[in-house]
Scaffold this motif. Structure first.
Motif, PDB file in Angstrom:
ATOM      1  N   ARG A  15      -6.567   0.368  -4.165  1.00 26.28           N
ATOM      2  CA  ARG A  15      -7.315   0.991  -3.040  1.00 26.28           C
ATOM      3  C   ARG A  15      -7.008   1.960  -2.624  1.00 26.28           C
ATOM      4  NH1 ARG A  15      -6.938  -3.748  -0.698  1.00 26.28           N
ATOM      5  NH2 ARG A  15      -5.185  -3.381   0.776  1.00 26.28           N
ATOM      6  N   GLU A  16      -5.504   2.522  -2.600  1.00 21.45           N
ATOM      7  CA  GLU A  16      -5.219   3.806  -2.212  1.00 21.45           C
ATOM      8  C   GLU A  16      -5.785   4.783  -3.202  1.00 21.45           C
ATOM      9  OE1 GLU A  16      -3.439   6.778  -0.124  1.00 21.45           O
ATOM     10  OE2 GLU A  16      -3.673   4.705   0.432  1.00 21.45           O
ATOM     11  N   LEU A  49      -9.326   5.457  -2.369  1.00 27.24           N
ATOM     12  CA  LEU A  49      -9.447   6.428  -1.261  1.00 27.24           C
ATOM     13  C   LEU A  49      -9.261   7.640  -1.324  1.00 27.24           C
ATOM     14  CD1 LEU A  49      -7.917   4.289   1.813  1.00 27.24           C
ATOM     15  CD2 LEU A  49      -9.873   5.630   1.879  1.00 27.24           C
ATOM     16  N   THR A  53     -14.108  -1.158   6.020  1.00 30.01           N
ATOM     17  CA  THR A  53     -12.980  -2.110   5.774  1.00 30.01           C
ATOM     18  C   THR A  53     -12.997  -2.944   6.859  1.00 30.01           C
ATOM     19  OG1 THR A  53     -10.599  -2.335   5.005  1.00 30.01           O
ATOM     20  CG2 THR A  53     -11.308  -0.537   6.571  1.00 30.01           C
ATOM     21  N   VAL A  92      -7.397   1.644   7.631  1.00 32.22           N
ATOM     22  CA  VAL A  92      -6.624   2.271   6.434  1.00 32.22           C
ATOM     23  C   VAL A  92      -5.383   3.314   7.234  1.00 32.22           C
ATOM     24  CG1 VAL A  92      -8.502   2.097   4.975  1.00 32.22           C
ATOM     25  CG2 VAL A  92      -8.217   4.261   6.208  1.00 32.22           C
ATOM     26  N   THR A 126      -4.244   6.405   5.543  1.00 39.72           N
ATOM     27  CA  THR A 126      -4.029   7.209   4.580  1.00 39.72           C
ATOM     28  C   THR A 126      -4.169   8.480   5.020  1.00 39.72           C
ATOM     29  OG1 THR A 126      -4.961   5.697   3.075  1.00 39.72           O
ATOM     30  CG2 THR A 126      -5.187   8.056   2.216  1.00 39.72           C
TER      31      THR A 126
END
Length: 231
Positions: A181-182, A185, A201, A205, A207
């Protein structure tokens, strides 16, 4: 002169209802142009309908929507790409990557042009802007055998061939691995250098590089029922 970012999406009082009652809304949204904006809201038909509205695939029954200054859903449609919405772009799992790429190339081509089966060069041209440094999926691989990450990146690549100003990506939570998922992104952040990317989501997140996170109410059945009781 103002230094405020240019708005990409401005929504006021957006709402859609179905035969069984409200689907989502009212929703107010302000999304700046460029980068990645994450909408934090529960999964379900309300969230899906909202994303389809933002991409011009569904007309709001109430409220107003402007995307890069355009309000007509047909023109918004042309300004946007949408991926990761099963109702719109799910790729049949029983086809190969070659088949999926070939079909998209034929869809993009004029009706009179013969398009041969996709090869390695076609795969690179279509998928490399989305996959970046990540390995491209093999042409012979069946879609059902791809990882969750590769499957969603492929769907984004197929939807984003014209690279319009707005890219809507359905659901980060589709990719269940935290690491993948990272990676997803990071690829969206890269696309956000030249497009405005909107995704969703449930939990938000953590990030660096995400432009904004917006908590969106009135997209779940619980919110809508609660709102009706409060009226």
């Amino acid at each position: 002169m103002s230094d405020a970012p240019e708005p990409a999406v401005v929504g006021r009082g957006l709402a859609v209802s179905g035969p069984w009652g409200p689907v989502y809304g009212p929703v107010d949204l302000d999304i700046d142009a460029g980068g990645v904006t994450v909408l934090v809201c529960p999964a379900g038909t309300g969230r899906t309908a909202l994303l389809m509205t933002l991409a011009g695939r569904m007309r709001p029954q109430r409220g107003t929507l402007s995307v890069f200054g355009v309000s007509d859903p047909r023109r918004i449609f042309r300004l946007s790409a949408i991926a990761g919405i099963d109702e719109l772009d799910q790729v049949a799992e029983s086809v190969t990557v070659r088949d999926a790429v070939t079909e998209q190339l034929r869809w993009n081509a004029p009706w009179y042009r013969f398009v041969r089966r996709a090869g390695a060069a076609d795969l690179r041209e279509l998928c490399a802007p989305v996959f970046g440094d990540l390995p491209l999926p093999p042409l012979h691989e069946y879609v059902e055998e791809l990882s969750e990450l590769d499957r969603l990146l492929l769907r984004i690549a197929l939807a984003n061939t014209a690279r319009p100003p707005l890219l809507v990506v359905g659901n980060l939570d589709y990719v269940t691995s935290d690491r993948n998922r990272e990676l997803l992104l990071q690829r969206l952040i890269e696309l956000g250098r030249t497009q405005t990317v909107v995704t969703t989501t449930v939990n938000g997140v953590d990030t660096d590089g995400v432009r904004a996170q917006i908590v969106v109410d009135n997209t779940s059945r619980a919110d809508l029922v609660s709102g009706q009781k409060g009226e």
